[in-house]
Scaffold this motif. Structure first.
Motif, PDB file in Angstrom:
ATOM      1  N   ASP A  55       5.364  15.531  38.231  1.00  0.00           N
ATOM      2  CA  ASP A  55       6.294  14.502  37.789  1.00  0.00           C
ATOM      3  C   ASP A  55       6.929  13.790  38.970  1.00  0.00           C
ATOM      4  OD1 ASP A  55       5.860  14.773  35.051  1.00  0.00           O
ATOM      5  OD2 ASP A  55       7.321  16.377  34.861  1.00  0.00           O
ATOM      6  N   ASP A  56       7.844  12.910  38.663  1.00  0.00           N
ATOM      7  CA  ASP A  56       8.488  12.094  39.688  1.00  0.00           C
ATOM      8  C   ASP A  56       9.394  12.911  40.595  1.00  0.00           C
ATOM      9  OD1 ASP A  56       7.291   9.785  38.751  1.00  0.00           O
ATOM     10  OD2 ASP A  56       8.936   9.333  37.380  1.00  0.00           O
TER      11      ASP A  56
ATOM     12  N   GLU B  27      12.773  12.189  43.313  1.00  0.00           N
ATOM     13  CA  GLU B  27      13.786  11.226  43.732  1.00  0.00           C
ATOM     14  C   GLU B  27      14.411  11.702  45.032  1.00  0.00           C
ATOM     15  OE1 GLU B  27      16.262  11.231  40.256  1.00  0.00           O
ATOM     16  OE2 GLU B  27      17.261  13.089  40.813  1.00  0.00           O
TER      17      GLU B  27
END
Length: 124
Positions: A100-101, A103
């Motif tokens: 997943d992402d 950040e």
């Protein structure tokens, strides 16, 4: 926290041979091999250089846009991963997954460690 040993320093050298890592992470690994802080918030774990290399071989680098290589070097008790990119920024996965992402968590490893130190100090 486990201080670096001859074996962990060899593992750091092997990790550097495997992939370029930011000098700050290499320096950290020359001082400590790993750290387990299960009682800080939900827990924080700095993986050993051998574990980071094993994960890199098994899962590959974290897929983070703008970073040519992003090495997962830590995690928290919720399963979130922390990766350091060639830019020196530390990234946190948005879920407990390699896929997943990610950040931006901090601008540098030093800032990541300072924030971790502040969390520890609050619990004393």
């Amino acid at each position: 926290m486990t201080l670096a040993t001859h074996d962990s320093r060899r593992a750091t050298d092997a990790l550097v041979d495997l992939t370029p890592i930011p000098s700050d992470l290499a320096t950290l690994y020359w001082v400590i091999s790993e750290a387990a802080l299960p009682d800080v918030d939900s827990g924080y774990f700095i993986h050993s250089p051998a574990t980071a290399a094993e994960h890199l071989r098994e899962y590959g680098p974290a897929a983070i846009g703008g970073e040519s290589i992003a090495l997962v070097f830590a995690s928290d008790g919720g399963g979130h991963l922390f990766a350091i990119g060639d830019s020196g920024q530390v990234w946190k996965s948005t879920t407990a997954s390699w896929l997943d992402d990610f950040e931006v968590a901090t601008a540098s490893l030093q800032e990541f460690l300072e924030q971790l130190g502040q969390r520890i100090a609050k619990q004393l």
